[in-house]
Write a protein that holds these residues in place. Structure first.
Motif, PDB file in Angstrom:
ATOM      1  N   PHE A 276      43.191  54.872  45.737  1.00 26.64           N
ATOM      2  CA  PHE A 276      43.654  54.035  44.630  1.00 26.64           C
ATOM      3  C   PHE A 276      45.041  53.426  44.882  1.00 26.64           C
ATOM      4  CE2 PHE A 276      45.538  53.136  40.512  1.00 26.64           C
ATOM      5  CZ  PHE A 276      44.506  52.533  39.824  1.00 26.64           C
ATOM      6  N   ASN A 279      44.948  50.410  47.005  1.00 26.19           N
ATOM      7  CA  ASN A 279      43.888  49.419  46.750  1.00 26.19           C
ATOM      8  C   ASN A 279      42.860  49.378  47.891  1.00 26.19           C
ATOM      9  OD1 ASN A 279      43.921  47.383  44.305  1.00 26.19           O
ATOM     10  ND2 ASN A 279      46.062  47.894  44.708  1.00 26.19           N
ATOM     11  N   ILE A 280      42.399  50.560  48.295  1.00 26.98           N
ATOM     12  CA  ILE A 280      41.371  50.653  49.335  1.00 26.98           C
ATOM     13  C   ILE A 280      39.986  50.518  48.698  1.00 26.98           C
ATOM     14  CG2 ILE A 280      40.378  52.109  51.155  1.00 26.98           C
ATOM     15  CD1 ILE A 280      43.355  51.303  51.569  1.00 26.98           C
ATOM     16  N   THR A 281      39.133  49.765  49.339  1.00 22.95           N
ATOM     17  CA  THR A 281      37.736  49.660  48.919  1.00 22.95           C
ATOM     18  C   THR A 281      36.884  50.632  49.733  1.00 22.95           C
ATOM     19  OG1 THR A 281      37.904  47.338  48.272  1.00 22.95           O
ATOM     20  CG2 THR A 281      35.713  48.130  48.875  1.00 22.95           C
TER      21      THR A 281
ATOM     22  N   ARG B 259      38.319  50.222  39.609  1.00 24.29           N
ATOM     23  CA  ARG B 259      39.196  51.091  38.809  1.00 24.29           C
ATOM     24  C   ARG B 259      40.580  50.492  38.645  1.00 24.29           C
ATOM     25  NH1 ARG B 259      39.474  56.645  41.849  1.00 24.29           N
ATOM     26  NH2 ARG B 259      39.655  55.202  43.597  1.00 24.29           N
ATOM     27  N   VAL B 260      41.090  50.489  37.434  1.00 27.20           N
ATOM     28  CA  VAL B 260      42.505  50.177  37.224  1.00 27.20           C
ATOM     29  C   VAL B 260      43.210  51.243  36.396  1.00 27.20           C
ATOM     30  CG1 VAL B 260      42.367  47.692  37.620  1.00 27.20           C
ATOM     31  CG2 VAL B 260      41.895  48.614  35.335  1.00 27.20           C
ATOM     32  N   GLY B 261      42.436  52.152  35.810  1.00 23.97           N
ATOM     33  CA  GLY B 261      43.061  53.308  35.162  1.00 23.97           C
ATOM     34  C   GLY B 261      43.608  54.206  36.257  1.00 23.97           C
ATOM     35  N   GLY B 284      39.601  48.815  43.567  1.00 20.40           N
ATOM     36  CA  GLY B 284      40.662  48.782  42.557  1.00 20.40           C
ATOM     37  C   GLY B 284      41.888  49.549  43.008  1.00 20.40           C
TER      38      GLY B 284
END
Lengths: 339, 339
Positions: A276, A279-281, B259-261, B284
């Motif tokens: 997270f 910002n890894i996919t 995801r942004v939380g 995210g």
């Protein structure tokens, strides 16, 4: 017919079993010309509890259509065909979206190391090949059934394109074909993480520009150093948790980890410290190889791609038990079965 | 100046502290006109151990430039500006790639619930606003600092486009602005999972077509039923592990969980049974809101987007401790601080 059965860990036998027969009007029966042993067949080879009834094995094959059900229109008896390792209708919403392994009618082959096989949903599963049973292209064409399409899936999900820097984790057949796929899609720099020299040499032949044999923190540090902070696209072709951790360690901020190695774990880090925060996919999954056969076939037919080089031993059906042993002991990368 | 300090869980005070000063030639000092309390400020409000020195709070603000360092060229004293919640150079490789929160010089504001703030990397961080301090648009413009850009990041990472079906988990300000963003990007069906009616009503105003108040297995079953098997695009705007599990439960095969939380967990299921087997993409992270300000600003200025509706209480700086309490008790969705 003769078929390969597994009775438990390390116990593979070739025995005489009943011939398969048409069960549904959408079925076909194929007489197998080439099959092979998959790295994933080694998982039960390590872990299967002993059982009285053997488990039929194998999910990669090409062969000649012997018989078709009354609803089959796309192939005819006598056609040389290859099948994807999963069968599917190839018409449902998920198939149309290119996720054939999530087809509403999906199933997985598990009896292809045998003389004959029943193919459900033949129209959605079999693809005609413009070659005959004597073609030298058969090994490469057989890789369309799984390992080539699976390596390609890794590269495609990571959206590998011209000029990219890519790291591939794993020097098994899928990892090596992920290298080939990344190169075909235009990657400029391809770092292969693997420690078996004969395999990584083939990786270089397929397009790897760098090889990192080290694992763990040392391997991570080397790749981060080579890439000045991490690879934007990481293709994970192993499936062990250590390979996942390696992927997280070497991926660049904003990058992607594309997995095609079947995870041998369920939970793994995905929080702020791993995915997270940077910002890894994370993507990938069982490859919808049916979607890729049409795309990859021309390169094989024209000779620009030779994925069949992953086969480094050819055996007869009766030698399949020894092929499992040889692959398990890493004496062989991938064994081709010739009927 | 007066500033908000947290001394421990539940202990927020507004006190007089030293004014900030230029420290680097790339700094600016901004006199704050509007700030706010973020849902993420409630995490330390629940868990911070008691400490003798208060922790300055707040990361969302707009205001007037009061002073600039000698290297600052993009803004001048007197300019009305908004800042992204992270500061960045906006020129490095990661910024150019649109991942400003991974900037090589990134840092995060943490003293914006105050009269003045020092802004590092002012040229990469501050964006001029063509309004004055009396504008009615200030609440909406303030959302560019975090919640609007964060909701937009969720929709963008999921590649929400025309005609899409989207599920949004969470009816906090970010979830509601993820709804707005999905609608702006053309989503046709937007299912909002939340159970606070005043919030979900605002979600409907922003574009939600369905609201699911149920959680857990019941909520999953309802969304799967509404979508005939799962939503192709799931925007997760909560950050708790239960929300992640909800996302895995409602996502459609081949779909994406964006995801942004901020995850309040590190490990979670990613294996065959959760993500891999169905080719689910997980992405995210901290939103590069600086990247989105230019894109989202015109809609606010033209009045087509009114994200400032998420503010349902306006307080003076001295009332900030009560604003924390009111948000924590869900009496208030998001509190605006007016100076």
């Amino acid at each position: 017919m003769r078929a390969t059965l597994m009775y438990g860990a390390g116990d593979v036998r070739v025995e005489t079993v009943a011939d398969p027969a048409i069960e549904q009007p959408t079925d076909a029966i194929v007489r197998i010309v080439r099959a092979c042993v998959c790295g994933s067949d080694l998982h039960p080879y390590h872990t299967m509890p002993t059982q009285h009834h053997g488990q039929p094995m194998g999910h990669e094959f090409l062969g000649v259509v012997e018989q078709t059900g009354t609803d089959v229109t796309g192939v005819n008896a006598g056609d040389m065909v290859v099948a994807s390792f999963a069968y599917q209708d190839n018409t449902c919403e998920f198939c149309r979206a290119g996720v054939q392994t999530a087809c509403v009618h999906v199933g997985f082959f598990s009896a292809a190391q045998a003389e004959l096989i029943r193919v459900p949903l033949a129209d959605g599963t079999l693809v005609r090949l413009p070659v005959d049973a004597g073609s030298e292209l058969l090994p490469s064409l057989l890789t369309l059934a799984d390992v080539y399409g699976t390596g390609y899936h890794a590269a495609k999900q990571a959206n590998v394109g011209a000029g990219d820097t890519v790291a591939v984790i794993g020097d098994g057949a899928v990892g090596l074909l992920a290298v080939l796929s990344a190169r075909q899609r235009g990657a400029e720099r391809i770092i292969l993480m693997g420690r078996h020299k004969t395999r990584t040499d083939l990786g270089r032949e397929f397009g790897a520009t760098d090889v990192v044999a080290e694992r763990g923190d040392e391997g991570i540090a080397l790749v981060r150093d080579l890439t000045d902070g991490g690879a934007p696209k990481v293709l994970e072709a192993v499936g062990h948790r250590s390979a996942y951790d390696q992927a997280v360690g070497i991926v660049r901020a904003g990058g992607v980890i594309s997995r095609v190695g079947v995870p041998q774990y369920e939970e793994a880090p995905v929080g702020f410290a791993s995915l997270f925060g940077r910002n890894i996919t994370l993507n990938g999954g069982p490859a919808p190889v049916r979607a890729y056969i049409d795309e990859l076939l021309p390169g094989i037919l024209s000779g620009t791609a030779d994925p069949g080089k992953v086969f480094d031993r050819t055996v007869a059906l009766d030698e399949v038990p020894d092929a499992y042993r040889a692959m398990d002991e890493r004496e062989v990368l991938k064994a081709l079965i010739r009927f």
